[in-house]
Design a protein around this motif. Structure first.
Motif, PDB file in Angstrom:
ATOM      1  N   ILE A  31      20.850  71.586  -9.733  1.00  0.00           N
ATOM      2  CA  ILE A  31      22.148  71.635  -9.231  1.00  0.00           C
ATOM      3  C   ILE A  31      22.922  70.285  -9.174  1.00  0.00           C
ATOM      4  N   PHE A  32      22.203  69.164  -8.940  1.00  0.00           N
ATOM      5  CA  PHE A  32      22.780  67.847  -8.719  1.00  0.00           C
ATOM      6  C   PHE A  32      23.034  66.948 -10.041  1.00  0.00           C
ATOM      7  N   PHE A  33      22.263  67.301 -11.174  1.00  0.00           N
ATOM      8  CA  PHE A  33      22.265  66.814 -12.391  1.00  0.00           C
ATOM      9  C   PHE A  33      22.928  67.264 -13.619  1.00  0.00           C
ATOM     10  N   LYS A  34      22.917  68.627 -13.366  1.00  0.00           N
ATOM     11  CA  LYS A  34      23.369  69.035 -14.879  1.00  0.00           C
ATOM     12  C   LYS A  34      24.797  69.377 -14.962  1.00  0.00           C
ATOM     13  N   GLN A  35      25.689  69.300 -14.238  1.00  0.00           N
ATOM     14  CA  GLN A  35      27.177  68.977 -14.302  1.00  0.00           C
ATOM     15  C   GLN A  35      27.574  68.373 -15.733  1.00  0.00           C
ATOM     16  N   ALA A  36      27.077  67.287 -15.767  1.00  0.00           N
ATOM     17  CA  ALA A  36      27.432  66.557 -17.049  1.00  0.00           C
ATOM     18  C   ALA A  36      27.037  67.080 -18.338  1.00  0.00           C
ATOM     19  N   PHE A 251      34.424  68.603 -10.367  1.00  0.00           N
ATOM     20  CA  PHE A 251      35.435  68.835 -11.484  1.00  0.00           C
ATOM     21  C   PHE A 251      36.620  68.339 -10.945  1.00  0.00           C
ATOM     22  N   ARG A 252      37.096  68.771  -9.395  1.00  0.00           N
ATOM     23  CA  ARG A 252      38.140  68.402  -8.706  1.00  0.00           C
ATOM     24  C   ARG A 252      37.895  67.077  -8.150  1.00  0.00           C
ATOM     25  N   SER A 253      37.074  66.180  -8.256  1.00  0.00           N
ATOM     26  CA  SER A 253      37.053  64.870  -7.750  1.00  0.00           C
ATOM     27  C   SER A 253      36.724  63.764  -8.938  1.00  0.00           C
ATOM     28  N   MET A 254      36.439  64.400  -9.854  1.00  0.00           N
ATOM     29  CA  MET A 254      36.273  63.268 -11.121  1.00  0.00           C
ATOM     30  C   MET A 254      36.975  63.600 -12.458  1.00  0.00           C
ATOM     31  N   SER A 255      37.373  62.741 -13.192  1.00  0.00           N
ATOM     32  CA  SER A 255      37.805  62.962 -14.507  1.00  0.00           C
ATOM     33  C   SER A 255      36.565  63.512 -15.512  1.00  0.00           C
ATOM     34  N   ALA A 256      37.104  64.293 -16.329  1.00  0.00           N
ATOM     35  CA  ALA A 256      35.818  65.010 -17.340  1.00  0.00           C
ATOM     36  C   ALA A 256      35.235  63.635 -18.070  1.00  0.00           C
ATOM     37  N   THR A 257      36.188  62.679 -18.430  1.00  0.00           N
ATOM     38  CA  THR A 257      35.795  61.525 -19.216  1.00  0.00           C
ATOM     39  C   THR A 257      34.825  60.717 -18.330  1.00  0.00           C
ATOM     40  N   ARG A 258      35.056  60.561 -17.118  1.00  0.00           N
ATOM     41  CA  ARG A 258      33.871  59.881 -16.261  1.00  0.00           C
ATOM     42  C   ARG A 258      32.775  60.646 -15.950  1.00  0.00           C
ATOM     43  N   ILE A 259      32.794  61.940 -15.944  1.00  0.00           N
ATOM     44  CA  ILE A 259      31.579  62.913 -15.458  1.00  0.00           C
ATOM     45  C   ILE A 259      30.769  62.798 -16.951  1.00  0.00           C
ATOM     46  N   ASN A 260      31.319  62.604 -18.139  1.00  0.00           N
ATOM     47  CA  ASN A 260      30.598  62.559 -19.276  1.00  0.00           C
ATOM     48  C   ASN A 260      30.104  61.132 -19.447  1.00  0.00           C
ATOM     49  N   ALA A 261      30.687  59.939 -18.931  1.00  0.00           N
ATOM     50  CA  ALA A 261      30.090  58.705 -19.181  1.00  0.00           C
ATOM     51  C   ALA A 261      28.885  58.559 -18.509  1.00  0.00           C
ATOM     52  N   LEU A 262      28.974  59.279 -17.092  1.00  0.00           N
ATOM     53  CA  LEU A 262      28.164  58.950 -15.945  1.00  0.00           C
ATOM     54  C   LEU A 262      26.823  59.532 -16.374  1.00  0.00           C
ATOM     55  N   GLY A 263      27.037  60.806 -16.935  1.00  0.00           N
ATOM     56  CA  GLY A 263      25.908  61.802 -17.257  1.00  0.00           C
ATOM     57  C   GLY A 263      25.157  62.049 -15.820  1.00  0.00           C
ATOM     58  N   GLU A 264      23.910  62.124 -15.860  1.00  0.00           N
ATOM     59  CA  GLU A 264      23.005  62.588 -14.692  1.00  0.00           C
ATOM     60  C   GLU A 264      23.488  61.713 -13.293  1.00  0.00           C
ATOM     61  N   ASN A 265      24.119  60.562 -13.481  1.00  0.00           N
ATOM     62  CA  ASN A 265      24.449  60.198 -12.423  1.00  0.00           C
ATOM     63  C   ASN A 265      25.777  60.292 -11.581  1.00  0.00           C
ATOM     64  N   ALA A 266      26.518  61.414 -12.298  1.00  0.00           N
ATOM     65  CA  ALA A 266      27.877  61.839 -11.947  1.00  0.00           C
ATOM     66  C   ALA A 266      27.679  62.109 -10.417  1.00  0.00           C
ATOM     67  N   THR A 267      26.844  63.096  -9.910  1.00  0.00           N
ATOM     68  CA  THR A 267      26.579  63.437  -8.493  1.00  0.00           C
ATOM     69  C   THR A 267      26.440  62.288  -7.810  1.00  0.00           C
ATOM     70  N   ALA A 268      25.724  61.282  -7.781  1.00  0.00           N
ATOM     71  CA  ALA A 268      25.244  60.152  -6.925  1.00  0.00           C
ATOM     72  C   ALA A 268      26.484  59.224  -7.005  1.00  0.00           C
ATOM     73  N   TYR A 269      27.280  59.098  -8.261  1.00  0.00           N
ATOM     74  CA  TYR A 269      28.465  58.151  -8.122  1.00  0.00           C
ATOM     75  C   TYR A 269      29.648  58.834  -7.266  1.00  0.00           C
ATOM     76  N   PHE A 270      29.802  60.188  -7.464  1.00  0.00           N
ATOM     77  CA  PHE A 270      30.610  60.933  -6.452  1.00  0.00           C
ATOM     78  C   PHE A 270      30.396  60.803  -4.985  1.00  0.00           C
ATOM     79  N   ALA A 271      29.087  61.013  -4.624  1.00  0.00           N
ATOM     80  CA  ALA A 271      28.510  60.630  -3.072  1.00  0.00           C
ATOM     81  C   ALA A 271      28.957  59.151  -2.728  1.00  0.00           C
TER      82      ALA A 271
END
Length: 448
Positions: A31-36, A251-271
């Motif tokens: 749940i923490f890593f699969k969004q990207a 998705f409400r907090s980050m752009s799709a481009t940034r989520i894609n670029a961060l990959g599995e680190n998207a949630t950690a970056y968000f936090a």
């Protein structure tokens, strides 16, 4: 401690324990890593949300279908018991054999190994400690589950509550403070090269996997004909809401481009961006607690299959594996066996790959179980007994088709792995006939 085969399992698990085991066993790190990854495969945030929803609906159909069977066959061993009751002892043995020899130790080893990796990174120690940390963790959880089942159930409740905290925080922040709003955005380059909605749905289905393990504890749940279906349906429904909520919040907090670029680190970056450095560390702690909770559910439930098979003399050393501890009423020897096999796999082979090899066969058995709903109704004159699947026959057919999609996908994407899993099944056949001949005059005890 003195042990005896006449000791019975404690039917002491209530709704909250069963519900926590469903949620806690399913929700690990995915749940923490699969969004990207889901976003990359769909190429669109809207399609990504749809993939999570569709994967959840397929899983819910699975749960609704199997609940009708579980209510009629509320015995320890879950799928093994269902296959035995519906198709006979040979197919019951085959489904159990695959689980106890390969699937159970490899899936526990894979999750424990990933936890070890997270811990060495979190504390900044040498990667040498990955395997020792993994083994120590499963030993501690196994010891806990050798006590009365209420201790493992209580631990499941506590870890489930703990893992829900960061999840609720992510959802809440996204809903009320998110300002990027990636909803409706697409990733054209990724969509053209990698976009595959079916693969994305497949990935979400795997993220929902694990709920079926609560059926292994059917002999320890109070009023299982009522509570087992309720725990499965409520648990899967809550998980769907949480998965969609986390994805929507990110998705409400980050752009799709940034989520894609961060990959599995998207949630950690968000936090980290939302709550600072400590926010990122707290998310990591939440992930580790989440994995520990998932391990607890698996280590609690898998030994029940060893116990159920041994009680019917379908495993070597059945006399020992089929015993319950006289004081704790738990399958201590079966738990130690799972522990030993898992530790050996962690130290010698790639448990991630081995657990992947089981997918084809395991989901094939799921399909057979879902078909069993139609078989049982025919045996009972077309009428369900106890809980009945809403939307019958549409919902069971949807479950069969959705799970069939997983089986076909695995066959085409990993034919070697599917073939290897069939070889493992075949290796169990001589053992089955040997044990059947050896115990042909033995009256097998009922497992409740």
């Amino acid at each position: 401690m003195k042990e005896t085969s006449t000791v019975g399992l404690n039917r002491s698990l209530g709704l909250w324990s069963a519900l926590s085991l469903v949620i806690g066993t399913v929700i690990g790190s995915g749940i923490f890593f699969k969004q990207a990854s889901v976003l990359q495969m769909t190429g669109s945030t809207n399609l990504a949300l749809l993939a999570w929803l569709l994967g959840g609906l397929i899983t819910l159909a699975d749960g609704l279908t199997l609940s009708e069977i579980g209510a009629q066959i509320p015995h320890t061993g879950g799928l093994y018991q269902y296959m035995t009751h519906i198709y006979g002892e040979f197919w019951g043995f085959m489904s159990g054999w695959m689980q106890v020899i390969v699937y159970a130790p490899s899936i526990v080893g894979s999750i424990a190994g990933y936890l070890g990796l997270l811990m060495v990174n979190f504390f900044g120690v040498s990667s040498f400690w990955k395997a020792p940390i993994a083994i120590v963790t499963i030993v501690l959880i196994a010891v806990l589950n050798m006590l009365e089942n209420r201790y493992g159930a209580t631990f499941a409740i506590v870890t489930t509550i703990c893992k829900l905290v960061p999840i609720v925080v992510i959802i809440g922040f996204g809903l009320f403070f998110g300002h990027e709003s990636a909803l409706g955005e697409t990733i054209t380059s990724v969509h053209q090269s990698m976009g595959n909605f079916g693969v994305a749905v497949l990935g979400t289905i795997f993220a929902y996997d694990g709920w079926i393990l609560i059926t292994n504890l059917g002999g320890e749940i109070k009023h299982p004909e009522k509570l087992l279906p309720l725990a499965i349906i409520l648990g899967i429904s809550i998980i769907i809401v949480l998965y969609l909520g986390v994805t929507y919040g990110i998705f409400r907090s980050m752009s799709a481009t940034r989520i894609n670029a961060l990959g599995e680190n998207a949630t950690a970056y968000f936090a980290t961006s939302a709550f600072g450095v400590w926010g990122g560390r707290l998310i990591n702690i939440g992930i580790m607690i989440s994995i520990i909770g998932a391990l607890n559910g698996k280590i609690m439930s898998f030994p029940r299959i060893y116990y159920a098979m041994a009680a019917k003399h379908q495993l070597p050393f059945a006399k020992h594996l089929g015993r319950l501890n006289a004081k704790t009423h738990t399958p201590v020897v079966a738990t130690l066996t799972l522990l030993g096999l898992t530790a050996a796999m962690i130290l010698t082979i790639d448990t991630d790959r081995l657990s992947e090899l089981c997918i084809f066969v395991m989901y094939s058995f799921y399909i057979a179980a879902f078909v069993g709903v139609f078989i049982l109704r025919r045996r009972h004159g077309g009428q369900p007994r106890g809980f009945h699947t809403p939307g019958y026959p549409v919902v069971p057919i949807f479950a069969i088709v959705g799970t069939g999609f997983v089986v076909i996908s695995e066959l085409f994407s990993d034919f070697t792995g599917a073939a290897a899993s069939m070889v493992v099944i075949a290796l169990g056949m001589p053992l089955y006939f040997y044990l059947k001949r050896k115990y042909r005059d033995t009256h097998d005890p009922d497992v409740i």
